[in-house]
Motif scaffolding. Structure first.
Motif, mmCIF file in Angstrom:
data_model
loop_
_atom_site.group_PDB
_atom_site.id
_atom_site.type_symbol
_atom_site.label_atom_id
_atom_site.label_comp_id
_atom_site.label_asym_id
_atom_site.label_seq_id
_atom_site.Cartn_x
_atom_site.Cartn_y
_atom_site.Cartn_z
ATOM 1 N N PHE A 68 -30.713 -29.756 -1.977
ATOM 2 C CA PHE A 68 -30.518 -31.195 -1.774
ATOM 3 C C PHE A 68 -31.071 -32.028 -2.916
ATOM 4 O O PHE A 68 -30.997 -33.250 -2.873
ATOM 5 C CB PHE A 68 -31.181 -31.638 -0.460
ATOM 6 N N GLY A 69 -31.678 -31.409 -3.890
ATOM 7 C CA GLY A 69 -32.241 -32.161 -5.002
ATOM 8 C C GLY A 69 -33.668 -32.587 -4.727
ATOM 9 O O GLY A 69 -34.120 -32.579 -3.588
ATOM 10 N N VAL A 70 -34.359 -32.979 -5.776
ATOM 11 C CA VAL A 70 -35.733 -33.448 -5.662
ATOM 12 C C VAL A 70 -35.743 -34.770 -4.898
ATOM 13 O O VAL A 70 -34.858 -35.593 -5.071
ATOM 14 C CB VAL A 70 -36.329 -33.626 -7.074
ATOM 15 N N GLY A 71 -36.740 -34.936 -4.020
ATOM 16 C CA GLY A 71 -36.824 -36.187 -3.273
ATOM 17 C C GLY A 71 -37.175 -35.977 -1.823
ATOM 18 O O GLY A 71 -37.270 -34.836 -1.366
ATOM 19 N N PRO A 72 -37.349 -37.071 -1.083
ATOM 20 C CA PRO A 72 -37.834 -36.963 0.292
ATOM 21 C C PRO A 72 -36.880 -36.228 1.237
ATOM 22 O O PRO A 72 -37.323 -35.667 2.235
ATOM 23 C CB PRO A 72 -38.022 -38.420 0.740
ATOM 24 N N LEU A 73 -35.583 -36.228 0.916
ATOM 25 C CA LEU A 73 -34.628 -35.584 1.820
ATOM 26 C C LEU A 73 -34.992 -34.119 2.056
ATOM 27 O O LEU A 73 -35.025 -33.643 3.197
ATOM 28 C CB LEU A 73 -33.211 -35.694 1.250
ATOM 29 N N ALA A 74 -35.310 -33.403 0.971
ATOM 30 C CA ALA A 74 -35.675 -31.985 1.094
ATOM 31 C C ALA A 74 -36.904 -31.837 1.985
ATOM 32 O O ALA A 74 -36.969 -30.948 2.837
ATOM 33 C CB ALA A 74 -35.941 -31.386 -0.288
ATOM 34 N N GLY A 75 -37.881 -32.735 1.799
ATOM 35 C CA GLY A 75 -39.099 -32.669 2.606
ATOM 36 C C GLY A 75 -38.819 -32.936 4.068
ATOM 37 O O GLY A 75 -39.305 -32.225 4.947
#
Lengths: 286, 284
Positions: free
Chosen positions: A151-158
């Motif tokens: 999903f790429g770097v960023g809050p979504l992955a978290g």
């Protein structure tokens, strides 16, 4: 009388002998494992003594210098990035919130079919259980590492990593609570001709809801802690900031960020504990 | 069999709201739920959780999950097993060190042992700070200070656990049943005997059980602290993910699951043997 005493004596002696044998066995295995672990883990006293001054000087260096006659200025300098930290911390709490919510929905979808009492299909029950087990056994950080790629770097992955792990953890606790429920109301509701959804809505939910709400809040507390470090692998939140300040040897920033995290975690814990107590007090309705 | 409309209306007039919930009350009941939904939506938008991005990401996730099957070690089985051994060694050493270090530290945190109040206060705050910081953060810090490898991981886990265990130990010491100590003292026991026969049997099961629990928990932590360079299987896992060796990633995840499962089972057995098995036999 003496017969009983003799029997007690014999029983005690065999018990002690068994204990001693067990102690020797477990103690020996433990010592062996410990001795093997020292070289495997690369641990030695010499290394500790060698590294000790560096550890102490590092811990000393991350603490800010606050002079008693320049308190405001020095704290201001220490917290030059205060608003930035605050914004990131709020984002971190929101990541935990979003993750907990998605996890909650996932747990709710899986827990009824996975329940012994309520699951109708054996195949579905088995599949749901394995899914719950898998998602709670794999650490969040591992999910985060993979999701950062997808999903790429960023809050979504978290958020998604927290959600997946929470779904498993909550699902297990929910299932335990729903396995212990009183089945008589369910029989009553079934007897009035209600379907599966009716039984769950009127019979099950009122019984388990206070427990489930409390578990979810508790999970939210845990998730804030996780969300704060997921940034280490690029999954958003304040962890990214902490990672950068540690890696770039921005010493006092490290303690500033850590303090923000600890304070936020403590605040949310206190609020959530108060709420949880209310849920469990209102446990019995009628 | 259902009641007639007349009857329902009669009941409603006797007990207002029992049959037909008034619209306003129903709306009020839905209000918290609606607020939660709105809040959640706002959070999603605020964090930039775009459905299109999620959709595209799911596609990529499916694609890389495809590469995970079948899991394979790619000829690196020896390396993987060694990394797992490193992870377990970190967990074991950290648990042992912390269990030992937490005893004096725990005593400093305890008022009932006669520790001075300021000392107790300072020790408790120190324990709060040390356990308030995630093991992963300590690991990153120690990697910076003592370099890459499991040594940093051991230090990180030891520090975090010492804070946790000190708190638990001090609670166990404070909760000792005083009457057992009095009994031994009254029967003429020496101060040593009071400790050995009165206090220790009360504390030891708690200590053992906590140490075992922390070993389980450390096994989990030790698998991931490698992600910041602190050695073990986490380091390997991060590296394999960076290299897009998905079949090896899947293999490592399975290894972690197996190890955690085995450690939990062993610890469960030990808990039964060490705590239940200690109880003296009952002779009729």
């Amino acid at each position: 009388m003496s017969d009983a005493a003799a029997r007690l004596e014999v029983a005690l002696r065999t018990h002690r002998a068994q204990l001693r044998q067990g102690n020797l066995l477990i103690g020996g295995a433990f010592l062996l494992a410990f001795a093997a672990a020292l070289p495997v883990g690369g641990f030695s006293l010499a290394r500790l003594i060698e590294g000790w001054p560096e550890i102490l000087s590092y811990l000393g260096a991350i603490l800010p210098e606050i002079r008693h006659d320049h308190v405001v200025e020095d704290v201001g300098k220490w917290y030059w990035g205060f608003w930035r930290y605050l914004r990131l911390m709020v984002d971190t709490v929101l990541m935990a919130y979003a993750g907990t919510m998605i996890g909650l929905v996932g747990a709710l979808l899986l827990v009824f079919p996975a329940s012994n009492l309520l699951g109708r299909s054996r195949v579905l029950r088995f599949a749901c259980r394995r899914m719950l087990e898998f998602s709670r056994s794999v650490p969040e950080l591992v999910f985060a590492l993979i999701f950062v790629v997808a999903f790429g770097v960023g809050p979504l992955a978290g958020v998604l990593a927290i959600a997946l792990h929470s779904a498993g953890a909550l699902g297990k606790l929910f299932a335990e609570a729903s396995d212990n429920l009183d089945t008589r109301p369910l029989d009553g509701i079934t007897a009035t001709g209600a379907g599966w959804f009716g039984v769950i809505r009127i019979g099950v939910l009122p019984q388990v809801l206070p427990n489930w709400a409390s578990y979810t809040l508790f999970r939210f507390e845990i998730n804030i802690r996780s969300a704060a470090v997921l940034g280490f692998v690029g999954a958003g939140g304040i962890g990214q900031e902490l990672y950068t300040s540690i890696r770039s040897f921005a010493y006092t920033d490290v303690s500033a960020v850590l303090l923000v995290i600890v304070a936020a975690v403590t605040l949310v814990d206190l609020a959530s504990q108060a709420l949880r107590r209310r849920f469990l007090d209102e446990d019995v309705i009628g | 069999m259902s009641a007639s409309a007349d009857e329902l209306a009669r009941w409603d007039s006797v007990v207002p709201g029992i049959v037909r919930v008034p619209l306003r009350r129903r709306a009020l009941g839905l209000l918290p739920g609606a607020l939660v939904v709105l809040l959640t939506l706002w959070v999603f938008i605020h964090l930039g959780l775009d459905p299109l991005v999620i959709w595209a990401g799911l596609g990529r996730l499916g694609w890389l999950l495809g590469f995970m099957l079948p899991p394979a070690h790619g000829g690196l089985l020896g390396v993987f097993i060694w990394a797992m051994a490193e992870t377990l060694a970190m967990a074991l050493l950290a648990t042992v060190f912390a269990a030992v270090l937490a005893i004096p530290f725990g005593l400093l945190c305890t008022r009932s042992t006669g520790t001075l109040a300021p000392v107790t206060f300072a020790a408790r705050r120190l324990s709060d700070v040390v356990r308030g910081v995630d093991p992963l953060v300590w690991a990153l810090i120690f990697v910076n200070v003592v370099g890459l490898g499991p040594f940093a991981g051991i230090l990180a886990l030891t520090l975090h656990n010492t804070g946790d265990l000190a708190k638990l130990y001090s609670e166990a010491i404070e909760n000792i049943e005083k009457r057992q100590l009095d009994g031994i003292r009254a029967s003429g026991g020496s101060p040593f005997a009071v400790m050995r026969l009165g206090a220790l049997p009360q504390i030891l099961p708690v200590l053992t059980s906590q140490a075992l629990y922390y070993f389980e928990s450390n096994t989990r932590s030790a698998t991931i602290i490698g992600a910041v360079g602190a050695g073990g299987i986490g380091l390997l896992l991060t590296e394999r993910i960076r290299l897009y060796r998905w079949d090896e990633v899947a293999f490592l995840i399975l290894m972690i699951l197996a190890a955690v499962f085995v450690i939990d089972a062993v610890s469960q057995r030990l808990r039964i043997v060490l705590i239940e098995g200690r109880k003296a036999p009952l002779v009729a």
